[in-house]
Design a protein around this motif. Structure first.
Motif, PDB file in Angstrom:
ATOM      1  N   GLY A  35      16.667   6.876  -3.450  1.00  0.00           N
ATOM      2  CA  GLY A  35      16.019   7.578  -4.553  1.00  0.00           C
ATOM      3  C   GLY A  35      14.722   8.281  -4.210  1.00  0.00           C
ATOM      4  N   TYR A  36      14.484   8.559  -2.938  1.00  0.00           N
ATOM      5  CA  TYR A  36      13.255   9.242  -2.536  1.00  0.00           C
ATOM      6  C   TYR A  36      13.580  10.572  -1.854  1.00  0.00           C
ATOM      7  CZ  TYR A  36      10.802   4.804  -3.277  1.00  0.00           C
ATOM      8  OH  TYR A  36      10.287   3.658  -3.832  1.00  0.00           O
ATOM      9  N   GLN A  37      12.619  11.482  -1.896  1.00  0.00           N
ATOM     10  CA  GLN A  37      12.733  12.740  -1.179  1.00  0.00           C
ATOM     11  C   GLN A  37      11.564  12.920  -0.207  1.00  0.00           C
ATOM     12  OE1 GLN A  37      15.395  14.570  -1.269  1.00  0.00           O
ATOM     13  NE2 GLN A  37      14.621  16.120   0.165  1.00  0.00           N
ATOM     14  N   LYS A  38      10.455  12.224  -0.487  1.00  0.00           N
ATOM     15  CA  LYS A  38       9.261  12.332   0.349  1.00  0.00           C
ATOM     16  C   LYS A  38       9.233  11.190   1.355  1.00  0.00           C
ATOM     17  CE  LYS A  38       4.229  12.928   0.035  1.00  0.00           C
ATOM     18  NZ  LYS A  38       3.092  13.078  -0.904  1.00  0.00           N
ATOM     19  N   PHE A  87      10.280   0.733   2.804  1.00  0.00           N
ATOM     20  CA  PHE A  87      10.228   1.210   1.428  1.00  0.00           C
ATOM     21  C   PHE A  87       9.211   0.401   0.634  1.00  0.00           C
ATOM     22  CE2 PHE A  87      14.484   2.269   2.932  1.00  0.00           C
ATOM     23  CZ  PHE A  87      14.623   3.584   2.506  1.00  0.00           C
ATOM     24  N   PRO A  88       8.625   0.996  -0.401  1.00  0.00           N
ATOM     25  CA  PRO A  88       7.685   0.242  -1.238  1.00  0.00           C
ATOM     26  C   PRO A  88       8.340  -0.935  -1.954  1.00  0.00           C
ATOM     27  CG  PRO A  88       7.483   2.613  -1.632  1.00  0.00           C
ATOM     28  CD  PRO A  88       8.716   2.412  -0.810  1.00  0.00           C
ATOM     29  N   ASP A  89       9.627  -0.795  -2.295  1.00  0.00           N
ATOM     30  CA  ASP A  89      10.258  -1.774  -3.183  1.00  0.00           C
ATOM     31  C   ASP A  89      11.673  -2.175  -2.767  1.00  0.00           C
ATOM     32  OD1 ASP A  89      11.296   0.724  -3.569  1.00  0.00           O
ATOM     33  OD2 ASP A  89      11.188   0.698  -5.753  1.00  0.00           O
ATOM     34  N   ASP A 130       0.804  -1.219   0.000  1.00  0.00           N
ATOM     35  CA  ASP A 130       0.000   0.000   0.000  1.00  0.00           C
ATOM     36  C   ASP A 130       0.838   1.272   0.000  1.00  0.00           C
ATOM     37  OD1 ASP A 130      -2.301  -1.574   0.099  1.00  0.00           O
ATOM     38  OD2 ASP A 130      -2.269  -1.649   2.289  1.00  0.00           O
ATOM     39  N   LEU A 131       2.156   1.142  -0.042  1.00  0.00           N
ATOM     40  CA  LEU A 131       3.026   2.309   0.037  1.00  0.00           C
ATOM     41  C   LEU A 131       3.445   2.811  -1.342  1.00  0.00           C
ATOM     42  CD1 LEU A 131       5.470   1.388   2.968  1.00  0.00           C
ATOM     43  CD2 LEU A 131       3.456   2.873   3.058  1.00  0.00           C
ATOM     44  N   GLU A 132       3.449   4.125  -1.472  1.00  0.00           N
ATOM     45  CA  GLU A 132       4.001   4.773  -2.667  1.00  0.00           C
ATOM     46  C   GLU A 132       5.343   5.429  -2.347  1.00  0.00           C
ATOM     47  OE1 GLU A 132       2.703   8.120  -6.054  1.00  0.00           O
ATOM     48  OE2 GLU A 132       1.341   7.605  -4.400  1.00  0.00           O
ATOM     49  N   TYR A 133       5.500   5.812  -1.083  1.00  0.00           N
ATOM     50  CA  TYR A 133       6.725   6.447  -0.609  1.00  0.00           C
ATOM     51  C   TYR A 133       7.197   5.733   0.661  1.00  0.00           C
ATOM     52  CZ  TYR A 133       5.191  10.208  -3.677  1.00  0.00           C
ATOM     53  OH  TYR A 133       4.789  10.936  -4.769  1.00  0.00           O
TER      54      TYR A 133
END
Length: 349
Positions: free
Chosen positions: A88-91, A42-44, A13-16
């Motif tokens: 690779g995330y900022q949010k 993390f989502p992935d 259910d996570l996008e970020y």
């Protein structure tokens, strides 16, 4: 516990990235029983669990699924920032219960921080069979403990002494601790829903409200019974029957798909017919699991819908400051059709 399955469900259910800090959620997702830790999901990618030196060895022993364990020594928000950006995330999603100070420290690291209703807390509302079995164990221990001390409730005995003895018996029988501070309230003090056991000594025409529960393997029990000390008046039995009927009405309609506030409404409507509604001054019930008070809430403002696997209390009570109070509490599992009561002690002892 199937922590791997829970983690996979959370990630779906996570996008970020989502930061988990609540102690109960860390236990639910990882099996970690320390008091402090930070789980970055993390989502992935592989989750990262941050802890300080006090818990590094404990985390490696207790966490059985694939998680990167990092010990931190400096400001934890720097470690979180590096892990988020490095993947690779900022949010970053955080629990809406997160302390403002910590929230600001994360923002000061340059992250885009978004508070959300905790998905892991939402997951915890639905108990699997293994969790329900642990709650059953806690219920059995709680009931056996009260049976052992029942004969000690008599004239001249103090509330606080009975609470201590009940707590002791729960520990002797296998409870790792009490699920919450035990309530024993006699005489007019039974009109206090959250009474703290005092030096009040029971009289020969008293009754006592006992609200108690053990914690077993991280899961709680929560029960309330009424114990008669001596000869009580007819008003007591009249009001006891009203409270018992209210509880039965609620339990008759609890099943999957029912609005939680509708269960509460049924009880309030019945109390209104009996002209005692104004003396019912709390919600009808709440979820029980790793925490003694979890979602869903059975109250007039609740937006929850009951679902199979939810474990809730049903605890109507009426309280008269100059006389006393009566509360009865069962622990109930919601099923597709109806429900199952987990406790078996008589309501009046």
């Amino acid at each position: 516990m199937n922590h791997k399955k829970r983690m996979a469900q959370l990630k779906e259910d996570l996008e970020y990235p989502f930061l988990v800090t609540e102690r109960e959620d860390l236990f639910y997702l990882l099996g970690f029983q320390g008091s402090t830790g930070f789980l970055l999901v993390f989502p992935d990618k592989t989750p990262v669990f941050f802890c300080d030196g006090r818990y590094a060895t404990q985390a490696k022993e207790e966490i059985k699924l694939e998680v990167e364990i990092q010990e931190f020594r400096d400001e934890i928000t720097k470690n979180i920032k590096e892990a988020v950006s490095g993947n690779g995330y900022q949010k970053l999603l955080v629990e809406d219960s997160l302390k403002i100070r910590f929230y600001e420290l994360l923002k000061n690291q340059g992250l885009e921080v978004a508070p959300v209703s905790s998905p892991s807390r939402q997951m915890r509302m639905i108990k699997d069979e293994e969790e329900i079995e642990e709650i059953k164990k806690a219920v059995r221990i709680s009931e056996e403990a009260l049976k052992k001390v029942r004969s000690l409730f008599r004239e001249g005995v103090k509330e606080k002494d009975m609470a201590l003895e009940l707590d002791y018996q729960m520990r002797l029988l296998g409870g790792e601790e009490t699920a919450f501070p035990t309530i024993v309230a006699g005489g007019k003090r039974s009109a206090l829903p959250h009474a703290r056991p005092s030096s009040y000594s029971f009289k020969d025409n008293d009754w006592a409200i006992v609200d108690w529960g053990a914690r077993v393997n991280g899961y709680c029990a929560d029960l309330t019974r009424v114990i008669v000390i001596g000869e009580v008046d007819s008003r007591f039995y009249q009001l006891l029957r009203i409270v018992e009927k209210a509880q039965q009405l609620a339990e008759t309609i609890i099943k999957e798909g029912v609005k939680a506030k509708e269960v509460d409404k049924v009880v309030r409507s019945f109390f209104k017919e009996e002209k005692v509604e104004e003396y019912f001054n709390h919600s009808l019930g709440h979820g029980v699991g790793i925490e003694i008070h979890e979602d869903p809430r059975l109250g007039p403002k609740s937006e929850d819908i009951l679902k199979k696997g939810m474990v809730v209390t049903v605890e109507p009570g009426i309280y008269f400051p100059d006389w006393g109070g009566i509360r009865l509490e069962n622990l109930v599992v919601v099923q597709e059709e109806g429900n199952k009561i987990l406790d078996s002690l008589p309501l009046l002892l």
